[in-house]
Design a protein around this motif. Sequence first.
Motif, mmCIF file in Angstrom:
data_model
loop_
_atom_site.group_PDB
_atom_site.id
_atom_site.type_symbol
_atom_site.label_atom_id
_atom_site.label_comp_id
_atom_site.label_asym_id
_atom_site.label_seq_id
_atom_site.Cartn_x
_atom_site.Cartn_y
_atom_site.Cartn_z
ATOM 1 N N ARG A 3 0.833 -1.201 0.000
ATOM 2 C CA ARG A 3 0.000 0.000 0.000
ATOM 3 C C ARG A 3 0.867 1.250 0.000
ATOM 4 N NH1 ARG A 3 -5.419 -0.567 1.531
ATOM 5 N NH2 ARG A 3 -6.062 -2.689 2.116
ATOM 6 N N ALA A 29 -8.464 7.804 -2.345
ATOM 7 C CA ALA A 29 -8.927 6.715 -3.210
ATOM 8 C C ALA A 29 -9.106 7.200 -4.640
ATOM 9 C CB ALA A 29 -10.225 6.136 -2.666
ATOM 10 N N ASP A 34 -4.030 4.084 -1.222
ATOM 11 C CA ASP A 34 -4.807 3.222 -0.329
ATOM 12 C C ASP A 34 -4.242 3.129 1.083
ATOM 13 O OD1 ASP A 34 -2.562 1.773 -1.002
ATOM 14 O OD2 ASP A 34 -3.642 0.149 -2.002
ATOM 15 N N GLY A 62 -11.465 1.875 1.105
ATOM 16 C CA GLY A 62 -10.354 0.934 1.036
ATOM 17 C C GLY A 62 -9.011 1.515 1.394
ATOM 18 N N VAL A 63 -8.993 2.445 2.337
ATOM 19 C CA VAL A 63 -7.754 3.102 2.761
ATOM 20 C C VAL A 63 -7.346 2.584 4.141
ATOM 21 C CG1 VAL A 63 -6.666 5.310 3.361
ATOM 22 C CG2 VAL A 63 -8.238 5.166 1.408
#
Length: 289
Positions: A3, A29, A34, A62-63
């Motif tokens: 990430r 995002a 992320d 989705g972070v």
Amino acid sequence: MTRFGPAGNCDRFYEENHKATLEAPAWLAAQGLDAFEYSAGRGVSLSEKTARAIGQQARLHGVALSIHAPYYINCAAADPEKREKSIQYLLDAAQACCWMGGERVVFHVGSPVKLKRQEANSLAARTALAALDRLKQAGLGHIRLCPETMGRPSQLGTLEETLELCALDPRFIPTLDFGHLHTMGLGALKTRDDFRRVLDKLLAALGQDRARNFHAHFSHIEYTGKGEKRHMRFQDPGYGPDFALLAPLLHEYRLEPTIICESSGTQADDALTMQRLWRACAPQPRQET
């Protein structure tokens, strides 16, 4: 998964009329990032309501979230009351991290001050282990403490010291700050082999399973003979280290870290640059003939 994301909100975030960190996950995002590291370096003042709201947005987009604990922590303080305060600062950061749905608290181990370095490291280890026990007692046993490699010789946190601490308990995850490692060696990370030596030490100390998902900070750094001076931007010429040297090694070593960019004001843009470099050197799948 590997990430990428910034430490705090960059200049462009505010230039595009965003005002609050609550808006950061959606914005990141949209950029293709992320990860996000919330800075509590000057103290944990985040309310539970705000932390949970940020966490809800992070999950939606989705972070992955982490938090940087206060800079004034010193696990090696000779005064027991100061060590107790350091444990409480870690607990406060861990609680905020939990509210946000994160699992990683990055922290500076501290400084020897008047103690001999070996004595200071021993004291810091006992304090950090005590903090882990207190986290468990507080229902925060899932939170991982992530000691950071530091950029000044006057501070605890060489690569070797950080890995020795992390080897004591699996609830520690190392934060390898490659800018700091570069600085501590007065420009130590100049070749791919220089980065390879760092990763070899990581794997030797912790093994593949524990090393795979290490935490990382990356930025270009200006330094003097006394160590770190200030964080720079990738666009500033003449500074290192160069992420292009590290990117292929992450694939070669099958490592999947969370990489947080700490550039000065351009941390999201520079995180995107690292992400592109990392993707560009990914192994291509074999095609059947």
